[in-house]
Design a protein around this motif. Structure first.
Motif, PDB file in Angstrom:
ATOM      1  N   TYR A 216      26.474 -83.978  11.073  1.00 14.75           N
ATOM      2  CA  TYR A 216      25.706 -84.971  11.825  1.00 14.75           C
ATOM      3  C   TYR A 216      26.530 -86.239  11.973  1.00 14.75           C
ATOM      4  N   SER A 217      26.713 -86.657  13.215  1.00 15.12           N
ATOM      5  CA  SER A 217      27.497 -87.852  13.497  1.00 15.12           C
ATOM      6  C   SER A 217      26.635 -89.102  13.356  1.00 15.12           C
ATOM      7  N   LEU A 218      27.207 -90.124  12.752  1.00 12.90           N
ATOM      8  CA  LEU A 218      26.510 -91.398  12.599  1.00 12.90           C
ATOM      9  C   LEU A 218      26.907 -92.343  13.731  1.00 12.90           C
ATOM     10  N   ILE A 219      25.985 -93.237  14.081  1.00 14.89           N
ATOM     11  CA  ILE A 219      26.245 -94.228  15.126  1.00 14.89           C
ATOM     12  C   ILE A 219      26.920 -95.447  14.504  1.00 14.89           C
ATOM     13  N   LYS A 220      28.018 -95.870  15.093  1.00 17.02           N
ATOM     14  CA  LYS A 220      28.763 -97.016  14.582  1.00 17.02           C
ATOM     15  C   LYS A 220      28.332 -98.298  15.284  1.00 17.02           C
ATOM     16  N   ASP A 221      28.215 -99.351  14.518  1.00 13.92           N
ATOM     17  CA  ASP A 221      27.889-100.674  15.063  1.00 13.92           C
ATOM     18  C   ASP A 221      29.040-101.613  14.731  1.00 13.92           C
ATOM     19  N   ASN A 293      17.037 -85.682  21.137  1.00 14.33           N
ATOM     20  CA  ASN A 293      17.803 -84.468  20.826  1.00 14.33           C
ATOM     21  C   ASN A 293      17.891 -84.234  19.318  1.00 14.33           C
ATOM     22  N   ALA A 294      18.086 -85.313  18.580  1.00 14.75           N
ATOM     23  CA  ALA A 294      18.151 -85.192  17.122  1.00 14.75           C
ATOM     24  C   ALA A 294      16.824 -84.704  16.564  1.00 14.75           C
ATOM     25  N   LEU A 295      15.731 -85.176  17.152  1.00 10.40           N
ATOM     26  CA  LEU A 295      14.403 -84.763  16.710  1.00 10.40           C
ATOM     27  C   LEU A 295      14.166 -83.289  17.025  1.00 10.40           C
ATOM     28  N   ARG A 296      14.661 -82.846  18.166  1.00 11.33           N
ATOM     29  CA  ARG A 296      14.530 -81.428  18.527  1.00 11.33           C
ATOM     30  C   ARG A 296      15.301 -80.537  17.533  1.00 11.33           C
ATOM     31  N   ASN A 297      16.502 -80.984  17.182  1.00 15.41           N
ATOM     32  CA  ASN A 297      17.299 -80.224  16.214  1.00 15.41           C
ATOM     33  C   ASN A 297      16.633 -80.198  14.839  1.00 15.41           C
ATOM     34  N   ASN A 299      13.402 -80.433  14.237  1.00 18.85           N
ATOM     35  CA  ASN A 299      12.240 -79.535  14.311  1.00 18.85           C
ATOM     36  C   ASN A 299      12.666 -78.075  14.189  1.00 18.85           C
ATOM     37  N   SER A 300      13.813 -77.748  14.781  1.00 19.14           N
ATOM     38  CA  SER A 300      14.339 -76.382  14.648  1.00 19.14           C
ATOM     39  C   SER A 300      14.688 -76.081  13.189  1.00 19.14           C
ATOM     40  N   GLU A 301      15.253 -77.075  12.520  1.00 16.00           N
ATOM     41  CA  GLU A 301      15.605 -76.908  11.116  1.00 16.00           C
ATOM     42  C   GLU A 301      14.358 -76.679  10.259  1.00 16.00           C
ATOM     43  N   LEU A 302      13.289 -77.389  10.585  1.00 14.62           N
ATOM     44  CA  LEU A 302      12.030 -77.218   9.866  1.00 14.62           C
ATOM     45  C   LEU A 302      11.439 -75.829  10.123  1.00 14.62           C
ATOM     46  N   ASP A 303      11.572 -75.350  11.348  1.00 16.03           N
ATOM     47  CA  ASP A 303      11.098 -73.992  11.669  1.00 16.03           C
ATOM     48  C   ASP A 303      11.880 -72.950  10.877  1.00 16.03           C
ATOM     49  N   TYR A 304      13.209 -73.150  10.781  1.00 16.19           N
ATOM     50  CA  TYR A 304      14.036 -72.244   9.984  1.00 16.19           C
ATOM     51  C   TYR A 304      13.554 -72.222   8.532  1.00 16.19           C
ATOM     52  N   ALA A 305      13.297 -73.414   7.995  1.00 16.35           N
ATOM     53  CA  ALA A 305      12.872 -73.520   6.597  1.00 16.35           C
ATOM     54  C   ALA A 305      11.541 -72.809   6.370  1.00 16.35           C
ATOM     55  N   ASP A 306      10.615 -72.945   7.316  1.00 17.27           N
ATOM     56  CA  ASP A 306       9.311 -72.285   7.187  1.00 17.27           C
ATOM     57  C   ASP A 306       9.454 -70.770   7.230  1.00 17.27           C
ATOM     58  N   ARG A 307      10.288 -70.290   8.140  1.00 21.91           N
ATOM     59  CA  ARG A 307      10.464 -68.843   8.255  1.00 21.91           C
ATOM     60  C   ARG A 307      11.160 -68.269   7.029  1.00 21.91           C
ATOM     61  N   LEU A 308      12.137 -69.005   6.506  1.00 21.34           N
ATOM     62  CA  LEU A 308      12.829 -68.566   5.301  1.00 21.34           C
ATOM     63  C   LEU A 308      11.857 -68.503   4.128  1.00 21.34           C
ATOM     64  N   LYS A 309      10.974 -69.500   4.038  1.00 21.07           N
ATOM     65  CA  LYS A 309       9.978 -69.522   2.976  1.00 21.07           C
ATOM     66  C   LYS A 309       9.056 -68.306   3.072  1.00 21.07           C
ATOM     67  N   THR A 310       8.674 -67.952   4.294  1.00 18.68           N
ATOM     68  CA  THR A 310       7.819 -66.782   4.501  1.00 18.68           C
ATOM     69  C   THR A 310       8.533 -65.500   4.079  1.00 18.68           C
ATOM     70  N   GLN A 311       9.797 -65.356   4.469  1.00 21.84           N
ATOM     71  CA  GLN A 311      10.556 -64.162   4.113  1.00 21.84           C
ATOM     72  C   GLN A 311      10.708 -64.027   2.604  1.00 21.84           C
ATOM     73  N   LYS A 312      10.988 -65.127   1.932  1.00 21.05           N
ATOM     74  CA  LYS A 312      11.137 -65.081   0.483  1.00 21.05           C
ATOM     75  C   LYS A 312       9.802 -64.816  -0.199  1.00 21.05           C
ATOM     76  N   GLY A 313       8.718 -65.324   0.399  1.00 19.76           N
ATOM     77  CA  GLY A 313       7.393 -65.064  -0.147  1.00 19.76           C
ATOM     78  C   GLY A 313       7.040 -63.591  -0.087  1.00 19.76           C
ATOM     79  N   LEU A 314       7.360 -62.947   1.040  1.00 19.54           N
ATOM     80  CA  LEU A 314       7.114 -61.508   1.176  1.00 19.54           C
ATOM     81  C   LEU A 314       7.956 -60.719   0.177  1.00 19.54           C
ATOM     82  N   ARG A 315       9.162 -61.190  -0.046  1.00 20.64           N
ATOM     83  CA  ARG A 315      10.060 -60.529  -0.989  1.00 20.64           C
ATOM     84  C   ARG A 315       9.501 -60.597  -2.413  1.00 20.64           C
TER      85      ARG A 315
END
Length: 357
Positions: A216-221, A293-297, A299-315
């Motif tokens: 993740y790139s930071l904004i320089k001031d 765009n950062a917020l969209r990315n 949200n995708s990361e949060l979706d990944y985390a939720d799906r991973l949690k579900t997969q591990k729960g089933l396991r």
């Protein structure tokens, strides 16, 4: 022409310089598998197969059979062992012995794993073309080039039910360098190795969670001394102190640069909920495309985390069920009925041919 080239070169150097000066923070994230494996904890990688339509342009007829067999063995062994190695390296699924797995399939006994994966090569073509060109002395020379292409399919089946869980198909193709003699051409596997590796990587990620590093790139001031200090700290790797300064400055001033950078650091640390809350607030104050765009990315990361949690729960749920369910319904021969059904389903899927009794 020279001025144009000099301008392009100068622009490239400037862009590379700017890019190299950008400070980034990174974090490693675990991604969910592309396929929900019904909580599978173990898998057996069965030997890959080759369909009969293997088409090779053989230039020495007497070597036809041996070369075809050699090429087949090279490719299927590379795929079988490669997939097994990659799954094992991820560490999420344990690898069952393929020998024991095939015994269980043949004799309809309890499978040593929760799932099977295997594949086959179809529509294979190995063709050698030639080109005729004149050399510097005006003499005609013949050059040879090998072209290889084929389709690779994977199947994943539940070992207990025999039902197909997933299916993937990949295409591989490539051409060799030119050679003055046919025998100097490389083996087919050398030509398509990169495609084979890509299919193995994608297949591993399809059936097993995997780790991936994000940057993740930071904004320089350049004008604000406080933000410059935080930026320098982040650049030196002191992200905790940089986060503290960015967060405090955002609370006091509402600076979108401070808020954005603080959110990026939080995200790199895996604190996704905190990053989401902060970035939502920053976006409400500043309807900026970069923040959107950062917020969209995020949200995708949060979706990944939720799906991973579900997969591990089933396991975990499957593991508890397996440990508590210690008895099955057996038929008169002493073999569980469901395993006989499983064997028939897998036989129908073409993964393995059982011996005739």
């Amino acid at each position: 022409m020279k001025k144009t080239f000099a301008f392009i070169l100068g622009s490239f150097i400037l862009f590379a310089t700017i890019l190299s000066c950008t400070t980034t923070v990174s974090g490693e994230f675990e991604r969910p598998a592309g396929l929900d494996m019904n909580g599978a904890r173990s898998i057996a990688v069965l030997d890959f197969t080759v369909q009969d339509n293997w088409n090779a342009d053989i230039w020495q007829r007497r070597n036809n059979y041996y070369r075809k067999e050699r090429d087949k063995d090279q490719i299927v062994n590379y795929l079988t062992r490669g997939l097994e190695s990659r799954i094992s390296k991820e560490g999420y699924l344990s690898i069952a012995s393929p020998v024991e797995a095939e015994k269980a399939l043949r004799y309809r006994t309890t499978p040593p794993c929760d799932a099977y994966v295997s594949g086959s090569i179809t529509h294979y073509e190995d063709r050698i073309d030639h080109r005729v060109r004149e050399d510097d002395d005006g003499k005609e020379r013949v050059y040879f080039i090998r072209r290889v292409s084929f389709t690779l399919t994977y199947s994943i089946l539940d070992a207990n039910t025999g039902k197909e869980l997933g299916y993937k198909r990949f295409n591989a193709s490539g051409s060799s360098y030119e050679a003055e003699r046919r025998r100097d051409l490389p083996d087919p596997i050398s030509i398509v190795r990169s495609d084979l590796d890509s299919s193995l990587r994608e297949m591993t990620r399809y059936i097993s969670p995997y780790k991936e590093r994000e940057y993740y790139s930071l904004i320089k001031d350049k004008k604000n001394e406080t933000l410059q200090k935080a930026y320098k700290l982040a650049s030196d790797g002191n992200t905790e102190e940089a986060l503290k300064i960015y967060s405090e400055y955002y609370e006091a001033s509402g600076s979108y640069k401070a808020g954005y950078n603080a959110a990026m650091i939080l995200q790199s640390q895996g604190k996704l909920d905190e990053a989401k809350k902060l970035l939502d607030d920053v976006y409400q104050r500043n309807q900026d495309g970069k923040i959107r765009n950062a917020l969209r990315n995020l949200n995708s990361e949060l979706d990944y985390a939720d799906r991973l949690k579900t997969q591990k729960g089933l396991r975990e749920s499957r593991a508890r069920k397996n440990s508590s369910d210690s008895s099955d319904t057996f038929d008169s021969s002493g073999t569980p009925d469901k395993y006989e059904e499983s064997s028939e389903s897998i036989k129908d899927a073409g993964l393995i041919t059982f011996p005739t009794e």
